[in-house]
Design a protein around this motif. Structure first.
Motif, PDB file in Angstrom:
ATOM      1  N   LYS A  30       0.792  -1.259   0.000  1.00  0.00           N
ATOM      2  CA  LYS A  30       0.009   0.096   0.022  1.00  0.00           C
ATOM      3  C   LYS A  30       0.836   1.303  -0.010  1.00  0.00           C
ATOM      4  O   LYS A  30       1.616   1.489   0.802  1.00  0.00           O
ATOM      5  CB  LYS A  30      -0.970   0.149   1.233  1.00  0.00           C
ATOM      6  CG  LYS A  30      -1.891   1.332   1.368  1.00  0.00           C
ATOM      7  CD  LYS A  30      -2.441   1.413   2.717  1.00  0.00           C
ATOM      8  CE  LYS A  30      -3.054   2.391   2.851  1.00  0.00           C
ATOM      9  NZ  LYS A  30      -2.428   3.886   2.938  1.00  0.00           N
ATOM     10  N   LYS A  31       0.626   2.388  -0.958  1.00  0.00           N
ATOM     11  CA  LYS A  31       1.134   3.657  -0.855  1.00  0.00           C
ATOM     12  C   LYS A  31       0.099   4.471  -0.282  1.00  0.00           C
ATOM     13  O   LYS A  31      -1.081   4.345  -0.646  1.00  0.00           O
ATOM     14  CB  LYS A  31       1.629   3.806  -2.197  1.00  0.00           C
ATOM     15  CG  LYS A  31       2.806   3.139  -2.813  1.00  0.00           C
ATOM     16  CD  LYS A  31       2.795   3.515  -4.267  1.00  0.00           C
ATOM     17  CE  LYS A  31       4.021   2.473  -4.994  1.00  0.00           C
ATOM     18  NZ  LYS A  31       4.386   2.503  -5.965  1.00  0.00           N
ATOM     19  N   PRO A  32       0.582   5.194   0.986  1.00  0.00           N
ATOM     20  CA  PRO A  32      -0.513   5.903   1.447  1.00  0.00           C
ATOM     21  C   PRO A  32      -1.288   6.904   0.786  1.00  0.00           C
ATOM     22  O   PRO A  32      -0.700   7.561  -0.287  1.00  0.00           O
ATOM     23  CB  PRO A  32       0.471   6.447   2.843  1.00  0.00           C
ATOM     24  CG  PRO A  32       1.648   5.604   2.781  1.00  0.00           C
ATOM     25  CD  PRO A  32       1.678   5.128   1.339  1.00  0.00           C
ATOM     26  N   GLN A 135      -2.835  -5.634   3.888  1.00  0.00           N
ATOM     27  CA  GLN A 135      -2.678  -4.474   2.818  1.00  0.00           C
ATOM     28  C   GLN A 135      -3.886  -4.127   2.509  1.00  0.00           C
ATOM     29  O   GLN A 135      -4.349  -3.003   2.290  1.00  0.00           O
ATOM     30  CB  GLN A 135      -1.664  -4.999   1.762  1.00  0.00           C
ATOM     31  CG  GLN A 135      -0.144  -4.958   2.196  1.00  0.00           C
ATOM     32  CD  GLN A 135       0.474  -5.571   1.074  1.00  0.00           C
ATOM     33  OE1 GLN A 135       0.100  -5.863   0.041  1.00  0.00           O
ATOM     34  NE2 GLN A 135       1.971  -5.230   1.212  1.00  0.00           N
ATOM     35  N   LEU A 138      -5.728  -2.016   5.165  1.00  0.00           N
ATOM     36  CA  LEU A 138      -5.368  -0.681   4.830  1.00  0.00           C
ATOM     37  C   LEU A 138      -6.128   0.096   3.691  1.00  0.00           C
ATOM     38  O   LEU A 138      -6.277   1.198   3.867  1.00  0.00           O
ATOM     39  CB  LEU A 138      -3.822  -0.478   4.725  1.00  0.00           C
ATOM     40  CG  LEU A 138      -2.973  -0.750   5.858  1.00  0.00           C
ATOM     41  CD1 LEU A 138      -1.412  -0.870   5.347  1.00  0.00           C
ATOM     42  CD2 LEU A 138      -3.248  -0.214   7.164  1.00  0.00           C
ATOM     43  N   GLU A 142      -8.966   3.548   3.768  1.00  0.00           N
ATOM     44  CA  GLU A 142      -8.994   4.824   3.171  1.00  0.00           C
ATOM     45  C   GLU A 142     -10.356   5.176   2.553  1.00  0.00           C
ATOM     46  O   GLU A 142     -10.567   6.449   2.487  1.00  0.00           O
ATOM     47  CB  GLU A 142      -8.018   4.596   1.856  1.00  0.00           C
ATOM     48  CG  GLU A 142      -6.674   4.575   2.159  1.00  0.00           C
ATOM     49  CD  GLU A 142      -5.817   4.782   1.168  1.00  0.00           C
ATOM     50  OE1 GLU A 142      -6.500   4.894  -0.128  1.00  0.00           O
ATOM     51  OE2 GLU A 142      -4.679   4.684   0.900  1.00  0.00           O
ATOM     52  N   LEU A 176       6.592  -1.700   5.513  1.00  0.00           N
ATOM     53  CA  LEU A 176       6.215  -0.383   5.160  1.00  0.00           C
ATOM     54  C   LEU A 176       4.639  -0.424   5.638  1.00  0.00           C
ATOM     55  O   LEU A 176       3.986   0.366   6.079  1.00  0.00           O
ATOM     56  CB  LEU A 176       6.334  -0.391   3.756  1.00  0.00           C
ATOM     57  CG  LEU A 176       5.787   0.968   3.130  1.00  0.00           C
ATOM     58  CD1 LEU A 176       6.448   2.338   3.739  1.00  0.00           C
ATOM     59  CD2 LEU A 176       5.963   0.816   1.771  1.00  0.00           C
ATOM     60  N   THR A 180       2.757   1.829   8.354  1.00  0.00           N
ATOM     61  CA  THR A 180       1.783   2.689   7.867  1.00  0.00           C
ATOM     62  C   THR A 180       0.285   2.527   8.715  1.00  0.00           C
ATOM     63  O   THR A 180      -0.373   3.383   9.031  1.00  0.00           O
ATOM     64  CB  THR A 180       0.934   2.577   6.492  1.00  0.00           C
ATOM     65  OG1 THR A 180       2.559   2.675   5.669  1.00  0.00           O
ATOM     66  CG2 THR A 180       0.030   3.177   5.869  1.00  0.00           C
ATOM     67  N   GLU A 184      -1.574   5.536  10.854  1.00  0.00           N
ATOM     68  CA  GLU A 184      -2.841   5.983  10.119  1.00  0.00           C
ATOM     69  C   GLU A 184      -4.024   5.310  10.976  1.00  0.00           C
ATOM     70  O   GLU A 184      -4.837   5.812  10.913  1.00  0.00           O
ATOM     71  CB  GLU A 184      -2.958   5.394   8.898  1.00  0.00           C
ATOM     72  CG  GLU A 184      -2.065   6.329   7.931  1.00  0.00           C
ATOM     73  CD  GLU A 184      -2.390   6.038   6.418  1.00  0.00           C
ATOM     74  OE1 GLU A 184      -3.325   5.265   6.138  1.00  0.00           O
ATOM     75  OE2 GLU A 184      -1.680   6.584   5.484  1.00  0.00           O
ATOM     76  N   GLY A 192       5.223   3.087  14.255  1.00  0.00           N
ATOM     77  CA  GLY A 192       5.049   3.086  12.719  1.00  0.00           C
ATOM     78  C   GLY A 192       6.303   3.727  12.361  1.00  0.00           C
ATOM     79  O   GLY A 192       7.261   3.319  11.088  1.00  0.00           O
ATOM     80  N   LEU A 196       9.594   2.623   9.934  1.00  0.00           N
ATOM     81  CA  LEU A 196       9.925   3.541   8.527  1.00  0.00           C
ATOM     82  C   LEU A 196      11.433   3.759   8.764  1.00  0.00           C
ATOM     83  O   LEU A 196      12.189   3.807   7.882  1.00  0.00           O
ATOM     84  CB  LEU A 196       9.037   4.205   8.181  1.00  0.00           C
ATOM     85  CG  LEU A 196       7.677   3.994   8.141  1.00  0.00           C
ATOM     86  CD1 LEU A 196       6.669   5.249   7.811  1.00  0.00           C
ATOM     87  CD2 LEU A 196       7.560   2.792   7.148  1.00  0.00           C
ATOM     88  N   VAL A 212       6.083   8.636   3.327  1.00  0.00           N
ATOM     89  CA  VAL A 212       5.458   8.470   4.722  1.00  0.00           C
ATOM     90  C   VAL A 212       5.969   9.503   6.019  1.00  0.00           C
ATOM     91  O   VAL A 212       5.485  10.323   6.552  1.00  0.00           O
ATOM     92  CB  VAL A 212       4.924   7.103   5.152  1.00  0.00           C
ATOM     93  CG1 VAL A 212       4.316   7.442   6.359  1.00  0.00           C
ATOM     94  CG2 VAL A 212       4.373   6.291   4.233  1.00  0.00           C
TER      95      VAL A 212
END
Length: 288
Positions: A30-32, A135, A138, A142, A176, A180, A184, A192, A196, A212
């Protein structure tokens, strides 16, 4: 719709569901989401649940969802659950949970599909299933508007990803995603951040981790650190829309409006979306 929605690069929930349950593949990390309050606003990272919210009750959510299922789907789930109850060997339950997951997925109830995929993954010690479920939670966070459900999804994501890392401690994408999830969706964002930071110590140019951490630096008012993070990204990907946008936020927070406007213009050109351009032009005018 906020300007930043146009530069979100997170994969669509439905697409990932099709890729896994239909194509049997593992989704990308996942890309935030590219949505955060403006500098100095004091607001949380978008997508993060409100601090006063409590986790939703899984049993309550499940009961409500069952009531909305078509009768054939509800009957199928009841039948498989009866088979599970009849089993004495827990190792044989995993395929049953996979079957239940498929039924929920076909009904479009993805949080429950992920839940039963995770149950199967935990029984099988399957890194693939646990990573996917984590993932996917996550991604669900969103698009979830209920803070209590977000917190529940975050907790499930953490549970899945922590167990996945026990199976394969060197999986950077899982680290990662777990970082996240902490940032989040839980009340422990520093866990977190430390995950990172560990990634960037080994790989200083890591793009997702720097993204992030850069956003977190903006949120905490550490604009110089944020600038360094996003510039690291842009050295590798000069047209990265998120990095351009958030670097502009960092310079705005620092008080350099001229540089912020320059970067917003670059971002506007890269996105090339009329509605986005309208929002950005309004913000640029507010800086002049």
């Amino acid at each position: 719709m906020r300007a930043t929605h146009y530069i979100s690069i997170a994969a669509a929930v439905v697409l990932i569901a099709v890729l896994y349950w239909g194509g049997n593949t593992v989704p990308p990390a996942k890309k935030p989401a590219a949505d955060m309050q403006r500098p100095n606003s004091g607001g949380p990272v978008s997508g993060a649940p409100h601090a006063s919210a409590v986790p939703a009750s899984f049993d309550t959510m499940l009961s409500s969802a069952r009531a909305l299922l078509p009768k054939p789907s509800a009957d199928s789930i009841h039948s498989v659950e009866s088979e599970v109850l009849a089993l004495k060997d827990s190792t044989k339950m995993a395929p049953m949970f996979d079957r239940i997951s498929k039924i929920w997925e076909h009904a479009g109830q993805y949080k429950f599909a992920a839940f039963y995929t995770a149950k199967a993954g935990k029984l099988e010690s399957s890194e693939k299933k646990l990573t996917f479920a984590g993932q996917f939670y996550l991604q669900l966070m969103e698009s979830e508007s209920n803070p209590s459900v977000q917190i529940w999804e975050a907790g499930e994501a953490v549970s899945c990803l922590e167990q996945s890392l026990k199976i394969n401690p060197n999986n950077e994408e899982t680290k990662l995603a777990l970082g996240t999830a902490y940032i989040e969706g839980t009340g422990e964002p520093m866990k977190g951040v430390q995950l990172l930071l560990a990634i960037t110590r080994e790989k200083p140019d890591d793009i997702p981790a720097n993204m992030v951490l850069g956003k977190m630096s903006i949120q905490s008012g550490q604009f110089e650190k944020a600038i360094g993070r996003f510039e690291t990204v842009l050295k590798q990907e000069p047209e990265n829309k998120e990095a351009l946008y958030f670097l502009a936020q960092a310079y705005e927070g620092k008080g350099d409006k001229k540089k912020a406007i320059e970067l917003l213009e670059k971002c506007k050109k890269a996105v090339n979306n009329p509605e986005f351009s309208k929002d950005i032009d309004q913000h640029i005018n507010s800086l002049k």
